[in-house]
Design a protein around this motif. Sequence first.
Motif, PDB file in Angstrom:
ATOM      1  N   CYS A  17      -3.000 -43.662 -35.301  1.00 19.03           N
ATOM      2  CA  CYS A  17      -4.453 -43.593 -35.389  1.00 19.03           C
ATOM      3  C   CYS A  17      -5.110 -44.899 -34.956  1.00 19.03           C
ATOM      4  CB  CYS A  17      -4.874 -43.261 -36.815  1.00 19.03           C
ATOM      5  SG  CYS A  17      -4.140 -44.351 -38.064  1.00 19.03           S
ATOM      6  N   VAL A  18      -4.491 -45.996 -35.310  1.00 14.26           N
ATOM      7  CA  VAL A  18      -5.020 -47.322 -35.002  1.00 14.26           C
ATOM      8  C   VAL A  18      -5.118 -47.533 -33.493  1.00 14.26           C
ATOM      9  CG1 VAL A  18      -4.474 -49.781 -35.148  1.00 14.26           C
ATOM     10  CG2 VAL A  18      -4.166 -48.313 -37.154  1.00 14.26           C
ATOM     11  N   CYS A  21      -8.395 -45.978 -31.980  1.00 14.32           N
ATOM     12  CA  CYS A  21      -9.701 -46.304 -32.571  1.00 14.32           C
ATOM     13  C   CYS A  21     -10.473 -47.253 -31.647  1.00 14.32           C
ATOM     14  CB  CYS A  21      -9.523 -46.934 -33.945  1.00 14.32           C
ATOM     15  SG  CYS A  21     -11.101 -47.318 -34.746  1.00 14.32           S
ATOM     16  N   ASP A  24     -11.915 -50.432 -33.980  1.00 11.91           N
ATOM     17  CA  ASP A  24     -11.031 -51.173 -34.886  1.00 11.91           C
ATOM     18  C   ASP A  24     -11.491 -51.104 -36.341  1.00 11.91           C
ATOM     19  OD1 ASP A  24      -9.611 -51.879 -32.600  1.00 11.91           O
ATOM     20  OD2 ASP A  24     -10.700 -53.763 -32.357  1.00 11.91           O
ATOM     21  N   CYS A  25     -11.680 -49.885 -36.838  1.00 10.96           N
ATOM     22  CA  CYS A  25     -12.160 -49.714 -38.212  1.00 10.96           C
ATOM     23  C   CYS A  25     -11.039 -49.570 -39.243  1.00 10.96           C
ATOM     24  CB  CYS A  25     -13.114 -48.534 -38.305  1.00 10.96           C
ATOM     25  SG  CYS A  25     -12.357 -46.925 -38.073  1.00 10.96           S
ATOM     26  N   PHE A  26      -9.790 -49.567 -38.792  1.00  9.18           N
ATOM     27  CA  PHE A  26      -8.681 -49.426 -39.738  1.00  9.18           C
ATOM     28  C   PHE A  26      -8.349 -50.756 -40.394  1.00  9.18           C
ATOM     29  CE2 PHE A  26      -8.256 -45.507 -37.474  1.00  9.18           C
ATOM     30  CZ  PHE A  26      -7.799 -44.628 -38.437  1.00  9.18           C
ATOM     31  N   ILE A  35      -9.878 -46.762 -43.842  1.00 10.69           N
ATOM     32  CA  ILE A  35     -10.909 -46.831 -42.818  1.00 10.69           C
ATOM     33  C   ILE A  35     -12.140 -47.497 -43.419  1.00 10.69           C
ATOM     34  CG2 ILE A  35     -12.531 -45.499 -41.411  1.00 10.69           C
ATOM     35  CD1 ILE A  35     -10.310 -43.432 -40.995  1.00 10.69           C
ATOM     36  N   CYS A  40     -16.599 -47.394 -38.946  1.00  9.98           N
ATOM     37  CA  CYS A  40     -16.263 -46.103 -38.340  1.00  9.98           C
ATOM     38  C   CYS A  40     -17.485 -45.494 -37.651  1.00  9.98           C
ATOM     39  CB  CYS A  40     -15.742 -45.152 -39.415  1.00  9.98           C
ATOM     40  SG  CYS A  40     -15.276 -43.516 -38.807  1.00  9.98           S
ATOM     41  N   CYS A  43     -15.949 -40.902 -34.420  1.00  8.13           N
ATOM     42  CA  CYS A  43     -15.536 -40.359 -33.118  1.00  8.13           C
ATOM     43  C   CYS A  43     -14.458 -39.289 -33.253  1.00  8.13           C
ATOM     44  CB  CYS A  43     -15.047 -41.482 -32.210  1.00  8.13           C
ATOM     45  SG  CYS A  43     -13.473 -42.214 -32.708  1.00  8.13           S
ATOM     46  N   SER A  44     -13.723 -39.282 -34.332  1.00  2.00           N
ATOM     47  CA  SER A  44     -12.670 -38.320 -34.665  1.00  2.00           C
ATOM     48  C   SER A  44     -11.383 -38.454 -33.855  1.00  2.00           C
ATOM     49  CB  SER A  44     -13.174 -36.876 -34.605  1.00  2.00           C
ATOM     50  OG  SER A  44     -13.264 -36.415 -33.277  1.00  2.00           O
ATOM     51  N   CYS A  46      -8.958 -40.425 -34.232  1.00  2.00           N
ATOM     52  CA  CYS A  46      -7.824 -40.717 -35.110  1.00  2.00           C
ATOM     53  C   CYS A  46      -7.223 -39.464 -35.741  1.00  2.00           C
ATOM     54  CB  CYS A  46      -8.233 -41.691 -36.201  1.00  2.00           C
ATOM     55  SG  CYS A  46      -9.616 -41.140 -37.233  1.00  2.00           S
ATOM     56  N   THR A  83      -5.102 -53.509 -35.485  1.00  3.63           N
ATOM     57  CA  THR A  83      -5.613 -53.065 -34.189  1.00  3.63           C
ATOM     58  C   THR A  83      -4.528 -52.594 -33.234  1.00  3.63           C
ATOM     59  OG1 THR A  83      -5.556 -55.332 -33.364  1.00  3.63           O
ATOM     60  CG2 THR A  83      -7.633 -54.572 -34.346  1.00  3.63           C
TER      61      THR A  83
END
Length: 107
Positions: A17-18, A21, A24-26, A35, A40, A43-44, A46, A83
Amino acid sequence: MAFVVTDACVRCKYTDCVAVCPVDCFREGPNFLAIDPDECIDCSLCVAECPVDAIFPGDEVPEQYRDYIVLNAELAKSWPPITERKAPPDDHAEWASVNHKIKLIER
């Protein structure tokens, strides 16, 4: 509403998922990803990348995982950004189908 990482990620911590993204919200903890809801952009991207289906839109989080909404926001404040994709823990496959792991999250 931001996306939320839930129970299936605990002790699995896949990071596919990272890699997708765009903002870089993880955030990365010892055995879980969160998250940052302030970062975030909904955008979906992930969601489809998570091999254990641990990520949900905030307004679609299953009832049994609602505590993860607040938990993601809380943990995102203190955990560092992640990231780049990393290998999952060695025992990730053993934990992928285990439920109710919220108490196992290491802070």
